[in-house]
Design a protein around this motif. Structure first.
Motif, PDB file in Angstrom:
ATOM      1  N   LYS A 185       4.486  15.591  -0.502  1.00 33.65           N
ATOM      2  CA  LYS A 185       5.415  14.737   0.254  1.00 33.65           C
ATOM      3  C   LYS A 185       5.852  13.545  -0.587  1.00 33.65           C
ATOM      4  CE  LYS A 185       5.310  16.970   4.201  1.00 33.65           C
ATOM      5  NZ  LYS A 185       4.135  16.931   5.049  1.00 33.65           N
ATOM      6  N   ASP A 186       6.846  12.812  -0.085  1.00 30.71           N
ATOM      7  CA  ASP A 186       7.312  11.618  -0.790  1.00 30.71           C
ATOM      8  C   ASP A 186       6.231  10.543  -0.821  1.00 30.71           C
ATOM      9  OD1 ASP A 186       9.654  12.940  -0.905  1.00 30.71           O
ATOM     10  OD2 ASP A 186      10.705  11.709   0.611  1.00 30.71           O
ATOM     11  N   ARG A 187       6.314   9.705  -1.861  1.00 30.61           N
ATOM     12  CA  ARG A 187       5.382   8.580  -1.919  1.00 30.61           C
ATOM     13  C   ARG A 187       6.008   7.412  -1.176  1.00 30.61           C
ATOM     14  NH1 ARG A 187       2.417   6.175  -7.304  1.00 30.61           N
ATOM     15  NH2 ARG A 187       2.066   4.042  -6.560  1.00 30.61           N
ATOM     16  N   ILE A 188       5.314   6.954  -0.144  1.00 37.55           N
ATOM     17  CA  ILE A 188       5.854   5.906   0.722  1.00 37.55           C
ATOM     18  C   ILE A 188       5.175   4.575   0.400  1.00 37.55           C
ATOM     19  CG2 ILE A 188       6.216   5.177   3.120  1.00 37.55           C
ATOM     20  CD1 ILE A 188       7.517   7.858   2.525  1.00 37.55           C
ATOM     21  N   THR A 189       5.967   3.523   0.226  1.00 39.74           N
ATOM     22  CA  THR A 189       5.394   2.207  -0.011  1.00 39.74           C
ATOM     23  C   THR A 189       5.538   1.354   1.249  1.00 39.74           C
ATOM     24  OG1 THR A 189       6.008   2.345  -2.329  1.00 39.74           O
ATOM     25  CG2 THR A 189       5.485   0.152  -1.490  1.00 39.74           C
ATOM     26  N   TYR A 190       4.393   0.820   1.705  1.00 39.44           N
ATOM     27  CA  TYR A 190       4.399  -0.099   2.837  1.00 39.44           C
ATOM     28  C   TYR A 190       4.150  -1.506   2.315  1.00 39.44           C
ATOM     29  CZ  TYR A 190       3.701   4.081   5.743  1.00 39.44           C
ATOM     30  OH  TYR A 190       3.837   5.287   6.361  1.00 39.44           O
ATOM     31  N   MET A 207       0.850  -1.178   0.000  1.00 40.39           N
ATOM     32  CA  MET A 207       0.000   0.000   0.000  1.00 40.39           C
ATOM     33  C   MET A 207       0.896   1.241   0.000  1.00 40.39           C
ATOM     34  SD  MET A 207      -2.948   0.924   2.738  1.00 40.39           S
ATOM     35  CE  MET A 207      -2.330   2.087   3.930  1.00 40.39           C
ATOM     36  N   ASP A 208       0.598   2.177  -0.900  1.00 41.58           N
ATOM     37  CA  ASP A 208       1.367   3.423  -0.956  1.00 41.58           C
ATOM     38  C   ASP A 208       0.542   4.562  -0.369  1.00 41.58           C
ATOM     39  OD1 ASP A 208       2.961   1.804  -2.431  1.00 41.58           O
ATOM     40  OD2 ASP A 208       3.202   3.184  -4.125  1.00 41.58           O
ATOM     41  N   VAL A 209       1.243   5.457   0.304  1.00 43.44           N
ATOM     42  CA  VAL A 209       0.577   6.674   0.778  1.00 43.44           C
ATOM     43  C   VAL A 209       1.316   7.859   0.193  1.00 43.44           C
ATOM     44  CG1 VAL A 209      -0.013   8.089   2.774  1.00 43.44           C
ATOM     45  CG2 VAL A 209      -0.228   5.604   2.906  1.00 43.44           C
ATOM     46  N   ASN A 232      -1.452   7.321  11.836  1.00 44.53           N
ATOM     47  CA  ASN A 232      -0.162   8.006  11.987  1.00 44.53           C
ATOM     48  C   ASN A 232       0.261   8.784  10.752  1.00 44.53           C
ATOM     49  OD1 ASN A 232       0.394   7.173  14.641  1.00 44.53           O
ATOM     50  ND2 ASN A 232       0.930   5.136  13.863  1.00 44.53           N
ATOM     51  N   HIS A 233       0.133   8.143   9.606  1.00 44.63           N
ATOM     52  CA  HIS A 233       0.665   8.758   8.388  1.00 44.63           C
ATOM     53  C   HIS A 233      -0.366   9.648   7.682  1.00 44.63           C
ATOM     54  CE1 HIS A 233       3.165   8.191   4.465  1.00 44.63           C
ATOM     55  NE2 HIS A 233       2.895   9.436   4.731  1.00 44.63           N
ATOM     56  N   VAL A 234      -1.498   9.047   7.315  1.00 47.65           N
ATOM     57  CA  VAL A 234      -2.471   9.800   6.514  1.00 47.65           C
ATOM     58  C   VAL A 234      -3.026  10.985   7.298  1.00 47.65           C
ATOM     59  CG1 VAL A 234      -4.638   9.675   5.216  1.00 47.65           C
ATOM     60  CG2 VAL A 234      -3.049   7.747   5.152  1.00 47.65           C
ATOM     61  N   ILE A 235      -3.385  10.740   8.572  1.00 46.89           N
ATOM     62  CA  ILE A 235      -3.995  11.829   9.337  1.00 46.89           C
ATOM     63  C   ILE A 235      -2.941  12.745   9.943  1.00 46.89           C
ATOM     64  CG2 ILE A 235      -5.512  12.404  11.288  1.00 46.89           C
ATOM     65  CD1 ILE A 235      -7.013   9.798  10.728  1.00 46.89           C
ATOM     66  N   ASN A 236      -1.923  12.166  10.561  1.00 47.28           N
ATOM     67  CA  ASN A 236      -0.974  13.011  11.292  1.00 47.28           C
ATOM     68  C   ASN A 236       0.342  13.281  10.578  1.00 47.28           C
ATOM     69  OD1 ASN A 236      -2.656  13.435  13.579  1.00 47.28           O
ATOM     70  ND2 ASN A 236      -2.280  11.302  14.150  1.00 47.28           N
ATOM     71  N   GLY A 237       0.525  12.649   9.438  1.00 49.60           N
ATOM     72  CA  GLY A 237       1.711  12.955   8.634  1.00 49.60           C
ATOM     73  C   GLY A 237       3.003  12.299   9.117  1.00 49.60           C
ATOM     74  N   ASN A 238       2.914  11.334  10.066  1.00 50.72           N
ATOM     75  CA  ASN A 238       4.132  10.664  10.537  1.00 50.72           C
ATOM     76  C   ASN A 238       4.282   9.292   9.892  1.00 50.72           C
ATOM     77  OD1 ASN A 238       4.495  12.815  12.376  1.00 50.72           O
ATOM     78  ND2 ASN A 238       3.017  11.818  13.757  1.00 50.72           N
ATOM     79  N   VAL A 239       5.330   9.129   9.100  1.00 51.42           N
ATOM     80  CA  VAL A 239       5.563   7.869   8.402  1.00 51.42           C
ATOM     81  C   VAL A 239       5.793   6.743   9.422  1.00 51.42           C
ATOM     82  CG1 VAL A 239       7.080   6.683   6.767  1.00 51.42           C
ATOM     83  CG2 VAL A 239       6.542   9.111   6.454  1.00 51.42           C
ATOM     84  N   VAL A 240       5.162   5.568   9.190  1.00 53.04           N
ATOM     85  CA  VAL A 240       5.344   4.431  10.106  1.00 53.04           C
ATOM     86  C   VAL A 240       6.576   3.659   9.628  1.00 53.04           C
ATOM     87  CG1 VAL A 240       4.216   2.411  11.137  1.00 53.04           C
ATOM     88  CG2 VAL A 240       2.830   4.322  10.317  1.00 53.04           C
ATOM     89  N   ASP A 241       7.747   4.063  10.140  1.00 49.92           N
ATOM     90  CA  ASP A 241       9.026   3.621   9.578  1.00 49.92           C
ATOM     91  C   ASP A 241       9.201   2.109   9.483  1.00 49.92           C
ATOM     92  OD1 ASP A 241      10.144   6.054   8.880  1.00 49.92           O
ATOM     93  OD2 ASP A 241      10.621   6.485  10.983  1.00 49.92           O
ATOM     94  N   GLU A 242       8.781   1.360  10.534  1.00 49.66           N
ATOM     95  CA  GLU A 242       9.088  -0.070  10.507  1.00 49.66           C
ATOM     96  C   GLU A 242       8.333  -0.839   9.423  1.00 49.66           C
ATOM     97  OE1 GLU A 242       7.667   1.581  12.959  1.00 49.66           O
ATOM     98  OE2 GLU A 242       6.298   0.375  14.186  1.00 49.66           O
ATOM     99  N   LEU A 243       7.291  -0.257   8.833  1.00 46.19           N
ATOM    100  CA  LEU A 243       6.553  -0.960   7.776  1.00 46.19           C
ATOM    101  C   LEU A 243       6.970  -0.524   6.370  1.00 46.19           C
ATOM    102  CD1 LEU A 243       2.974  -0.789   9.358  1.00 46.19           C
ATOM    103  CD2 LEU A 243       4.423  -2.828   9.214  1.00 46.19           C
TER     104      LEU A 243
END
Lengths: 121, 600
Positions: free
Chosen positions: A84-89, A77-79, A103-114
């Motif tokens: 901002k950068d496109r992040i792939t989980y 899943m990409d956000v 965390n990411h979509v609402i608050n803008g904090n990337v969930v690093d471990e995923l």
């Protein structure tokens, strides 16, 4: 309906019905729906995203994409937040989706471990 | 899950054009496919009004991406569901291909046909479900009516409409604000507003598309109109041949009544307004305002001399304001955005946009809305994609049976009310028929005149007798029996009818003849003096076909297609055509593999 205010109230309510068609600069969630993705459970991921959307009244764009070659890490899943950068989980389950949305979509904090990849803006 | 959130909306055009090319079956197929794939709760099907691009129907637009699929067939639906809706892969082969560049364009906004358009009256058409008042309100609907009724006086509204420079879109181009002022100034215990949706020009379907695609916009326009002139009752006069428009308008009226947007004390302003639909029986003359009112009153649809004008003595003898569908569709925009924004679009004396029904020998047939002042060139080539089979442009007919034909020399002409009149045509309600070099202009004039002649109500002599005589002359010319003096007689009759007929139908009926005489006089002369129809349309005059014996390869295919056995074997291996027998149908020339057959 007895006043202009009533109309505006109603408009706010019904605008939600139309948000899918409004092409503004919204956060985007993109789900890998190639054969590999679907086999790994991407449909449940998609449904989980929509449940969150509904529960939290989110105005986001949910789209799908085909196989990007990382079948090993499906479901993917990409956000992409505007500007901002496109992040792939990857390797996601429904619980992960909830975390990413909050965390990411609402608050803008990337969930690093995923995170498995990052595409720069 | 609440039923309001869907990740994707699939819009299917169910305007009359797309329904006749199979949109309903596509919808059913899509419903089945979504159910089979368990997507029903994720994807919403929305029926919309006309997108305007009827040539490419049935049309489907998939959001959130806004992908535009055209000429969708039932068997394409499963592919769209499996590829696009499930896997997110666009079905390339169903995308629109630009005729000039052959390039596939995925998104609505990027297609040339839409890029040059400026949509005000058609803003919602194809974008919302016309049967859902919620979608109209979500797009800002009834905001203008709310503002007008609760925050503006009638005088302020009329001033705004005047300053916007809006002119009647039904053809005449009379300033709308002034019309409202007249109806406002006449005091009476009862007044009416009427929406004229008796669209009858051959090839015109602007009003139908607005009623089918965005009926609430007309209700809102009428509501504002009624409040501004002090009317409490309104009629929409729509022809019975528009069943879908009537059905959707009735649903819209019911929905507005349920919400209290029609009826008593609207928006708590103390203002009452009720709206009815009156179905017309399809007489062209009923588009004329006095005949239209007679028809609503249950009388025979015939025009009456003006004055008195409807603003003074209209329906049931009460002050009445009549506006065309498209005129009313502009009103909510003017109230919302203000007269300055509206009048910044267009030319000096023609403000805003105009919707045209683009038809004839053109690639992108459909409905287009462009700012006034757009050139014919832009409409025909940039939006219309040029002529079918890349043939040469000959003329464009505007204004329907009341309008005229404009030749190639005027392609750079900016379109507005006055420029069209200057070249002998008129805006009319917005029909635009493109003609290529295979069109006979005498035949065109005859077609339009035969239409007005048969629609003449017969009340006044100039129209009843005059158009009949003109038509007889045109028939004679097309049959190869034209006489010296016919042209002068046509011109004389035409001018007399223009000056003396009772209503707009008669006064404008000679226009197609007079304008073709002005620009294509040589074609009339060729028919009368040379016994030739240069375009090869008029059967009695068409030149026979000849086979070039030097190129003929003697294959004999022409013999097989000739319907009158005019072709036989010549002395050598080649064939010859008997001129006496040939009816100039051209079937042989089309069949010939080496292009050895020519006309003349």
């Amino acid at each position: 309906m007895k006043s202009l205010e009533d109309l505006r109230e109603m408009r706010k309510e019904v605008e939600k019905e139309m948000q899918t068609r409004k092409n503004t600069n919204k956060p985007k969630v993109i789900i890998g729906m190639g054969t590999c993705g679907i086999a790994a459970g991407a449909r449940e991921i998609l449904q989980a995203v929509m449940e969150e959307m509904d529960k939290r009244d989110l105005d986001i764009e949910v789209t799908q994409t085909g196989c990007i070659g990382m079948c090993e890490k499906e479901p993917l899943m990409d956000v992409k937040l505007p500007g901002k950068d496109r992040i792939t989980y990857g390797n996601l389950d429904k619980e992960d989706v909830k975390r990413i949305i909050v965390n990411h979509v609402i608050n803008g904090n990337v969930v690093d471990e995923l995170v498995i990849a990052r595409l720069e803006e | 899950m609440k039923d309001t959130i869907y990740r994707s909306h699939v819009l299917i055009c169910t305007g009359t054009g797309c329904v006749s090319s199979g949109a309903k079956n596509i919808k059913h197929e899509l419903q089945d496919e979504l159910a089979d794939n368990d997507l029903k709760n994720e994807i919403k099907i929305v029926e919309t009004g006309c997108h305007g691009f009827c040539e490419k129907g049935p049309i489907m637009v998939v959001y959130p991406e806004g992908v535009f699929y055209c000429q969708v067939k039932e068997e394409d639906v499963s592919e769209i569901v499996e590829e696009h809706l499930l896997k997110g892969r666009i079905v390339e082969r169903l995308l629109f291909k630009e005729p000039m560049t052959e390039e596939s364009i995925p998104s609505y906004e990027d297609i040339d046909f839409y890029k040059k358009q400026h949509r005000i009256a058609l803003a919602n058409c194809g974008k919302i479900n016309p049967e859902s008042i919620n979608e109209y309100i979500a797009n800002g609907g009834y905001e203008a009516a709310g503002k007008a009724l609760t925050q503006m006086t009638p005088e302020e509204i009329i001033k705004e409409v005047k300053e916007a420079g809006l002119r009647g879109r039904g053809g005449g181009g009379f300033p709308t604000g002034l019309k409202w002022q007249f109806a406002f100034d006449n005091n009476s215990d009862k007044k009416y507003v009427i929406c004229n949706a008796d669209e009858g020009d051959p090839g015109a379907f602007m009003d139908r598309s607005v009623l089918e695609g965005d009926p609430h916009r007309i209700i809102e326009g009428m509501l504002i109109n009624a409040y501004a002139i002090g009317a409490d009752e309104g009629y929409v006069y729509v022809r019975a041949e528009y069943p879908l428009a009537i059905d959707r308008l009735q649903k819209a009226i019911d929905a507005a009544e349920d919400l209290g947007l029609l009826g008593e004390d609207i928006f708590g302003s103390g203002f009452n307004f009720n709206l009815h639909i009156k179905k017309g029986a399809g007489a062209f003359v009923c588009g004329e305002e006095t005949a239209l009112m007679a028809s609503i009153e249950g009388k025979r649809g015939m025009p009456n001399p003006r004055p008195p004008y409807p603003a003074e003595k209209g329906l049931w003898g009460k002050p009445t304001n009549i506006n065309n569908v498209e005129t009313l569709a502009n009103i909510p925009y003017i109230i919302n955005e203000g007269s300055e924004v509206f009048s910044s679009i267009g030319t000096e004396n023609s403000k805003g946009t105009k919707v045209f029904a683009l038809t004839g020998k053109i690639k992108n047939t459909g409905l287009v809305e462009v700012p006034m002042g757009t050139t014919l060139q832009e409409v025909v080539y940039d939006i219309g994609g040029g002529l079918t089979d890349d043939k040469d442009f000959k003329a464009i007919q505007t204004g329907g049976p009341s309008g005229g034909c404009i030749p190639e020399d005027y392609l750079a002409l900016p379109i507005d009310y006055d420029s069209l009149i200057e070249v002998g045509a008129m805006m009319g309600s917005g029909g635009m028929v493109v003609m290529d070099d295979s069109t006979c202009m005498v035949d065109v004039a005859r077609f339009f005149l035969s239409f007005t002649q048969s629609e003449s109500c017969g009340k006044c002599t100039p129209c009843r007798e005059g158009t009949k005589r003109m038509l007889e002359i045109l028939n004679r010319i097309c049959d190869g029996e034209g006489k010296d003096g016919d042209i002068r007689l046509l011109e004389q009759l035409g001018e007399h009818i223009k000056d003396t007929a009772l209503c707009g139908l008669g006064q404008t009926a000679p226009n197609p003849v007079l304008s073709t005489l002005q620009y294509f006089r040589n074609e009339y002369e060729a028919h009368i003096y040379d016994n030739k129809c240069p375009a090869g349309v008029c059967e009695e005059l068409a030149a026979s076909f000849t086979i070039n014996i030097d190129s003929c390869i003697g294959c004999g295919q022409c013999v097989k297609v000739c319907p009158v056995d005019a072709i036989s074997k010549g002395d050598g291996k080649y064939y010859i055509i008997d001129e006496e027998v040939c009816i100039s149908c051209g079937a042989c020339a089309k069949k010939c593999p080496v292009d050895a057959i020519f006309q003349g």
